[in-house]
Design an enzyme around this catalytic site. Structure first.
Site, PDB file in Angstrom:
ATOM      1  N   GLU A   1      41.450 -75.222  18.153  1.00 37.96           N
ATOM      2  CA  GLU A   1      42.693 -75.991  17.973  1.00 37.96           C
ATOM      3  C   GLU A   1      42.321 -77.402  17.513  1.00 37.96           C
ATOM      4  O   GLU A   1      42.323 -77.676  16.344  1.00 37.96           O
ATOM      5  CB  GLU A   1      43.491 -76.027  19.276  1.00 37.96           C
ATOM      6  CG  GLU A   1      43.900 -74.636  19.740  1.00 37.96           C
ATOM      7  CD  GLU A   1      45.213 -74.605  20.475  1.00 37.96           C
ATOM      8  OE1 GLU A   1      46.116 -75.359  20.126  1.00 37.96           O
ATOM      9  OE2 GLU A   1      45.312 -73.791  21.428  1.00 37.96           O
TER      10      GLU A   1
ATOM     11  N   GLU B   1      42.726 -78.313  31.356  1.00 37.96           N
ATOM     12  CA  GLU B   1      44.031 -77.844  30.888  1.00 37.96           C
ATOM     13  C   GLU B   1      44.813 -77.191  32.031  1.00 37.96           C
ATOM     14  O   GLU B   1      46.013 -77.360  32.147  1.00 37.96           O
ATOM     15  CB  GLU B   1      43.800 -76.815  29.769  1.00 37.96           C
ATOM     16  CG  GLU B   1      45.070 -76.247  29.175  1.00 37.96           C
ATOM     17  CD  GLU B   1      44.767 -75.353  27.970  1.00 37.96           C
ATOM     18  OE1 GLU B   1      43.653 -74.794  27.906  1.00 37.96           O
ATOM     19  OE2 GLU B   1      45.647 -75.212  27.100  1.00 37.96           O
TER      20      GLU B   1
ATOM     21  N   HIS C   1      41.227 -81.442  28.382  1.00 38.38           N
ATOM     22  CA  HIS C   1      42.614 -81.443  27.908  1.00 38.38           C
ATOM     23  C   HIS C   1      43.279 -82.636  28.578  1.00 38.38           C
ATOM     24  O   HIS C   1      43.600 -82.594  29.758  1.00 38.38           O
ATOM     25  CB  HIS C   1      43.268 -80.144  28.365  1.00 38.38           C
ATOM     26  CG  HIS C   1      43.996 -79.419  27.304  1.00 38.38           C
ATOM     27  ND1 HIS C   1      43.347 -78.682  26.348  1.00 38.38           N
ATOM     28  CD2 HIS C   1      45.316 -79.289  27.046  1.00 38.38           C
ATOM     29  CE1 HIS C   1      44.256 -78.124  25.545  1.00 38.38           C
ATOM     30  NE2 HIS C   1      45.459 -78.495  25.954  1.00 38.38           N
TER      31      HIS C   1
HETATM   32  C1  BGC Z   1      47.662 -76.570  23.189  1.00 41.27           C
HETATM   33  C2  BGC Z   1      48.538 -77.450  24.028  1.00 41.27           C
HETATM   34  C3  BGC Z   1      49.818 -77.560  23.302  1.00 41.27           C
HETATM   35  C4  BGC Z   1      50.414 -76.198  23.344  1.00 41.27           C
HETATM   36  C5  BGC Z   1      51.816 -76.036  22.931  1.00 41.27           C
HETATM   37  C6  BGC Z   1      48.288 -75.212  23.196  1.00 41.27           C
HETATM   38  O1  BGC Z   1      47.587 -74.216  22.637  1.00 41.27           O
HETATM   39  O2  BGC Z   1      46.353 -76.579  23.563  1.00 41.27           O
HETATM   40  O3  BGC Z   1      47.972 -78.502  24.625  1.00 41.27           O
HETATM   41  O4  BGC Z   1      50.664 -78.575  23.655  1.00 41.27           O
HETATM   42  O5  BGC Z   1      49.598 -75.237  22.762  1.00 41.27           O
HETATM   43  O6  BGC Z   1      52.433 -75.565  23.961  1.00 41.27           O
END
Ligand code: BGC
Length: 724
Positions: A347, A606, A627
């Site tokens: 990401e 996260e 995160h």
């Molecule tokens: C990300 C998040 C992001 C989200 C959307 C994820 O895959 O890592 O931090 O805000 O997607 O809900």
């Protein structure tokens, strides 16, 4: 700006190999002239590194950074006067960077193919000023040449392949590329630079026999290693954030980001670090390495936007201090030109929801004025014609229109204005803010609410139904609450700018009235939090009390996700539940901020239980150990625990409110922020049965100690109160 330089690319595609572009120039080319100064102005389709006569030009890593390239492509200017000799050779290597990355998993196959087809382009001008004030320009044109460099492959997510024994030769002509220069803008954001060099803590053989190096700290950047080897010997390195419960290297959570280094040695002692990629890691696995490796051979190099550190938090509790450190490292690791969700898996994008959750904390920890000014300009540039905002900025794919994510459009500029006091950011973003509100008004199913649409909701809320990432707070509730909040910010911003905001005032009142009629009960922690924090609850005290009861009834466990968590403690302490707020902050069992600390976290996770009690991972799919979003709790520590607050009609700490809220479970706590007006500091400590407060304010302040309010001028103050 008129460019004399033309976009150039290698005459023949070099595939994955990074081309190095070369141009020689000599002082003798300008007979009778004496050089006063030389500037290099440059950018690339991808990322570049320039060297003059074998010496690195500037200290910018991963230039030109990441922007909405189609409309805003930054170029950089370097003063290279000191590097210029009689005979000069300028070499600029260009890697894929963000521009040409296939961004694994996030763009369509067609998009990937389009990106792969973009050539490794370069545009530059060497600008020479002579002592007689005349000038000369050497622009990129057909006189430049290109060759395959030693970087055989480089890509943001997958890593780098480098052959130190490869002889760069076989220079070929370049071709002019049909590309505009209209989108080129001077560097606007902070440059990205190297920061800490973290020495490896240990090199060990894991239970499964693999050789692993531990840096003791999760960083974002790359490693540097030194090795004595023979030409042709191989190095192969994998990156990871954590060890599994058996103590073995683990990186399945990177998903499709390969994050590897392959290096072919030359003869003798050599030092290498990649130049055109980065990783989020604490550990590396030596898949191949010549000789017997030891820790001394490795450093982790932290790379991030060159933001000035401004905020500091300290306390008598070591676990809390580790959390503060994790929040700082989380910000460093994710403020690499854009506010990324995480720096490791496939990401690493500018997720808007994460940024709005963290922007206040970010702006206290570091000076992020310039960083956000640039990112918000990209947001405005990428705003959809209907006014919605891409889920990620720079925008890569089709998704837009999620409450709390898109609201970064209003929340981030307002916070930057509050922290730094410069209304320019509001002026820059005001149209974008208004267009965003217009998007909601035009797309909602019900007037004065935001109903319908696709939202991330209370992302990762612990009250999520089984199998869902979305907490059980109602989507329409969250969306309508943010509609109200962002509209209120448009009203405030408009007033600051002297705009007529009567339309938005009426809209805001309509939303509040309709919200109150529609949502007469609050069902989750997050719903309570939003109702109070956004001024929607008719009886905020009663709602905050109910929230406190709800939390206590489930064993003092928070259940909030991305949407509710940043405001949770503020709502509690704002309505007399400071002790419960501290209980949540100091809690060490799952779920809590300190649980990951007890599990050895060195950045913010996260998931509260990224590593569960039994040592298993929460999942392999979505489990980042860096995160920053939940690190937003730091703004509660600055604003409530230490009590340092901005004042709405005197932003940028032109006036300050300082209302510390001590807790008997801590012996002391200290916060300081280097504001544009000077340093504001608040410390409290338990001392001989009383609490001593040390306060420094650079501006006139309202100080509230144990319920008593005092108006003071700038200065240093000491107060005492009884322990409650
Ligand atoms: C990300 C998040 C992001 C989200 C959307 C994820 O895959 O890592 O931090 O805000 O997607 O809900």
């Amino acid at each position: 700006m008129e460019w004399k330089g033309k976009w150039i690319g290698p005459a023949q595609s070099m595939g994955d190999v990074c081309p190095v572009f070369v141009r020689e120039f000599n002082k003798g080319d300008f007979p009778g002239k004496e050089i006063k100064s030389v500037q290099l102005q440059v950018t690339a389709l991808g990322v570049y590194e320039a060297q003059l006569n074998g010496k690195r030009v500037g200290d910018y890593v991963l230039a030109p950074g990441w922007t909405s390239y189609e409309t805003r492509h930054q170029y950089q200017c370097y003063d290279i006067t000191e590097l210029v000799e009689d005979r000069n050779r300028l070499e600029i290597t260009v890697g894929k960077g963000w521009y040409r990355s296939p961004v694994p998993g996030w763009i369509t196959e067609e998009g990937k193919a389009q990106r792969a087809a973009i050539p490794a382009g370069l545009i530059a001008e060497i600008k020479i000023t002579f002592t007689d004030t005349t000038t000369a320009v050497i622009p990129t044109d057909e006189t430049w040449q290109a060759a395959e460099s030693r970087i055989r492959f480089s890509e943001i997510y997958d890593g780098e392949v480098y052959d130190a024994s490869f002889e760069v030769s076989d220079y070929q002509p370049v071709v002019l590329l049909e590309r505009t220069t209209d989108n080129l803008i001077p560097q606007q954001g902070e440059k990205i630079t190297e920061h800490e060099y973290v020495k490896a803590a240990r090199c060990f053989t894991a239970p499964n026999g693999e050789v692993v190096v531990d840096f003791g700290q999760e960083v974002t950047g790359y490693i540097q290693f030194t090795v004595d080897a023979k030409a042709g010997e191989k190095v192969e390195i994998s990156h990871g954030e954590v060890l599994d419960k058996d103590g073995n290297f683990y990186n399945a959570n990177y998903r499709s980001a390969k994050s590897k280094i392959y290096y072919t040695c030359c003869d003798g002692a050599q030092t290498y670090k990649p130049k055109m990629t980065f990783f989020g890691f604490r550990y590396i696995r030596l898949d191949q390495f010549p000789g017997t490796p030891c820790a001394d051979q490795f450093y982790a190099v932290a790379v991030h936007s060159d933001m000035k550190r401004t905020g500091r938090l300290r306390s008598s509790n070591p676990l809390l201090n580790q959390l503060f450190s994790n929040i700082i490292w989380g910000q460093k690791g994710n403020f690499l030109d854009v506010p990324t969700d995480c720096p490791q898996r496939d990401e690493r994008m500018g997720w808007t929801g994460d940024a709005q959750a963290f922007v206040k904390t970010a702006s206290y920890n570091f000076d992020v004025d310039r960083f956000f000014t640039k990112w918000l300009a990209d947001m405005a540039a990428d705003q959809r014609p209907d006014g919605s905002i891409g889920h990620v900025v720079p925008t890569l794919y089709v998704g837009s229109g999620s409450a709390a994510w898109d609201d970064a459009a209003a929340i981030c500029p307002w916070q930057i204005y509050m922290t730094y006091g410069d209304k320019e950011i509001l002026r820059q973003q005001f149209d974008c803010m208004k267009k965003y509100i217009g998007f909601i008004t035009n797309s909602t199913k019900d007037p004065y609410l935001w109903t319908g649409g696709e939202h991330y909701e209370d992302w990762l809320g612990l009250d999520a139904p089984v199998g869902s990432y979305k907490g059980s707070s109602r989507a329409d509730f969250i969306a309508s609450a943010f509609y109200a909040y962002s509209t209120s910010l448009v009203v405030k911003a408009g007033r600051v700018l002297g705009e007529d905001v009567s339309e938005y005032e009426r809209l805001y009142q309509g939303i509040v009235d309709t919200f109150r009629k529609t949502f007469t009960d609050y069902r989750t922690q997050t719903e309570h939090v939003l109702a109070v924090h956004f001024g929607l609850a008719e009886d905020p005290q009663k709602t905050a009390d109910a929230l406190a009861e709800m939390i206590k009834a489930c064993g003092s466990k928070l259940q909030t996700g991305f949407v509710g968590t940043p405001y949770l403690l503020h709502v509690l302490s704002g309505y007399g539940h400071t002790e419960l707020a501290y209980t949540l902050l100091l809690r060490t069992e799952y779920p809590s901020w300190l649980y990951p600390v007890t599990k050895g976290a060195t950045t913010v996770w996260e998931h509260w239980d990224g590593i569960m009690e039994n040592g298993d991972f929460w999942s392999t799919d979505m489990n980042s150990f860096n995160h920053y979003a939940y690190g937003a709790v730091a703004d509660w520590v600055y604003e409530a625990a230490a009590g340092i607050q901005t004042v709405e009609d005197a932003p940028g700490f032109a006036r300050v409110k300082i209302a510390p809220q001590p807790d008997s479970r801590l012996d002391w706590l200290e916060a300081s922020i280097e504001t544009r007006k000077g340093t504001v500091r608040s410390l409290w400590k338990q001392e001989e049965g009383r609490i001593r407060y040390e306060i420094t304010t650079p501006s006139p302040a309202e100080i509230v100690i144990a319920g008593k309010t005092m108006e003071v001028e700038a200065g240093d103050y000491i107060f005492y109160s009884e322990i409650a």
